[in-house]
Write a protein that holds these residues in place. Structure first.
Motif, short mmCIF file in Angstrom:
data_model
loop_
_atom_site.label_atom_id
_atom_site.label_comp_id
_atom_site.label_asym_id
_atom_site.label_seq_id
_atom_site.Cartn_x
_atom_site.Cartn_y
_atom_site.Cartn_z
N UNK A 41 -10.61 -39.63 -18.75
CA UNK A 41 -9.33 -39.64 -19.46
C UNK A 41 -8.27 -39.05 -18.56
N UNK A 42 -7.01 -39.40 -18.84
CA UNK A 42 -5.92 -38.92 -18.00
C UNK A 42 -5.79 -37.40 -18.04
N UNK A 43 -5.12 -36.85 -17.04
CA UNK A 43 -4.79 -35.43 -17.03
C UNK A 43 -4.07 -35.06 -18.31
N UNK A 44 -4.45 -33.93 -18.90
CA UNK A 44 -3.78 -33.47 -20.11
C UNK A 44 -4.28 -34.12 -21.39
N UNK A 173 -18.11 -33.60 -8.68
CA UNK A 173 -18.05 -34.22 -7.36
C UNK A 173 -16.61 -34.26 -6.84
N UNK A 174 -15.68 -33.67 -7.59
CA UNK A 174 -14.25 -33.80 -7.27
C UNK A 174 -13.85 -33.20 -5.94
N UNK A 175 -14.64 -32.24 -5.46
CA UNK A 175 -14.28 -31.53 -4.24
C UNK A 175 -15.18 -31.91 -3.07
N UNK A 176 -15.96 -33.01 -3.24
CA UNK A 176 -16.93 -33.38 -2.21
C UNK A 176 -16.54 -34.68 -1.52
N UNK A 177 -16.99 -34.84 -0.27
CA UNK A 177 -16.79 -36.13 0.40
C UNK A 177 -17.65 -37.18 -0.30
N UNK A 178 -17.38 -38.45 0.00
CA UNK A 178 -18.01 -39.55 -0.73
C UNK A 178 -19.53 -39.47 -0.72
N UNK A 201 -20.47 -35.56 -18.06
CA UNK A 201 -19.87 -35.35 -16.75
C UNK A 201 -18.41 -35.78 -16.79
N UNK A 202 -17.49 -34.83 -16.66
CA UNK A 202 -16.07 -35.16 -16.55
C UNK A 202 -15.81 -35.64 -15.14
N UNK A 203 -15.23 -36.80 -15.02
CA UNK A 203 -14.95 -37.31 -13.68
C UNK A 203 -13.72 -38.21 -13.67
N UNK A 204 -13.03 -38.20 -12.54
CA UNK A 204 -11.96 -39.17 -12.31
C UNK A 204 -12.47 -40.32 -11.46
N UNK A 205 -13.76 -40.24 -11.07
CA UNK A 205 -14.33 -41.25 -10.18
C UNK A 205 -14.97 -42.36 -11.02
N UNK A 206 -14.27 -43.47 -11.15
CA UNK A 206 -14.73 -44.53 -12.04
C UNK A 206 -15.97 -45.24 -11.50
#
Ligand code: ADP
Ligand code: ADP
Length: 232
Positions: A41-44, A173-178, A201-206
């Motif tokens: 989901x989007x920020x906020x 995984x937000x702070x890790x390389x691919x 798992x909250x993620x921005x990585x679709x």
């Protein structure tokens, strides 16, 4: 009973002030044992607020939440802390390891908090867990001397210490390389399959979200399930 059941969960901040705002508007959600889910989901949109409530770090303003069939609203703070310690594991974006502790000592932290563990049993359990995440050889290394990917694997081992039924992972995984992100994700997947641990798992990585069993989307404090919006 399911690992987690939320019914009509609402959360407001600043109650009784002119800035009062409702951030979660009646969330219904059931997670079954062993489900491997992404929360996107989007920020906020309320992801962190929801995770804090599920993790018993914050209480809802209204609604009901059961963990492993237990109505959490009936528990006092000490009861919630006990339930959290035994049922829920946490993995954070910035792993929150103690830099001056070794990998093994970091993994022992939840056992120290639980009290009553003989130190030999703690050490043995920590070694088993580090073995599971492929880091047994590194057990006596200071966590600050390990790579980002290794540190996140130590954090995953620590989250597993008390054999929780649910692991909450906030941008793990937000702070890790691919490559390290993929490794950490596959490690969580393996734990899920082998131990039937449920994951949220909250993620921005679709790309990673699509590899889970279930995508839960939150938009403006409401849950929208399935392959809509962002994923289209
Ligand atoms: P939280 O509120 O859970 O802390 P944030 O919204 O602050 O999460 O986002 C966490 C990280 O993800 C930040 O580094 C942010 O820059 C990044 N981020 C936020 N929104 C997006 C997005 N839509 N796509 C990719 N990355 C994002
Ligand atoms: P996300 O994790 O999806 O980025 P958050 O749960 O962090 O979203 O935030 C949802 C909304 O709640 C945002 O508008 C944020 O500003 C607000 N919010 C979060 N925590 C607080 C707080 N302690 N007090 C007031 N507003 C808050």
């Amino acid at each position: 009973s399911p690992v987690l059941r939320l019914e009509g969960v609402r959360k407001s901040f600043g109650i009784g002030t002119p800035a009062e705002t409702e951030v979660l508007h009646g969330v219904d959600l059931v997670l079954e044992r062993g489900e491997f889910c992404a929360l996107i989901g989007p920020s906020g949109s309320g992801k962190s607020t929801l995770l804090n409530i599920i993790g018993l770090l914050d209480r809802p303003t209204a609604g009901r939440m059961d963990i492993e069939g237990q109505d959490t609203s009936l528990l006092d703070d000490a009861g919630q802390t006990r339930l959290r310690g035994h049922s829920i594991g946490f993995v954070f974006q910035y792993h929150h390891l103690i830099p001056a502790f070794t990998a093994a000592e970091n993994v022992m932290m939840p056992m120290l908090v639980d009290k009553g563990w003989p130190s030999a049993a703690m050490r043995q359990r920590a070694e088993e867990l580090l073995d599971q995440v492929g880091l047994l050889r590194w057990k006596d290394n200071l966590s600050s001397h390990m790579s980002g990917g290794q540190q996140q694997r130590v954090a995953i081992a620590r989250a597993l210490a008390m054999q929780p039924s649910l692991i909450l992972a906030d941008e793990p995984t937000g702070n890790l390389d691919t490559r390290s992100a993929e490794d950490a994700f596959q490690l969580m997947r393996r734990v899920n399959r082998e131990q039937k641990t449920a994951f949220l798992i909250v993620t921005h990585n679709l790309d990673l979200a699509r590899q889970t069993d279930r995508i839960i989307q939150i938009v403006d404090g409401r849950i929208v399930e399935g392959n809509t919006g962002l994923l289209a």
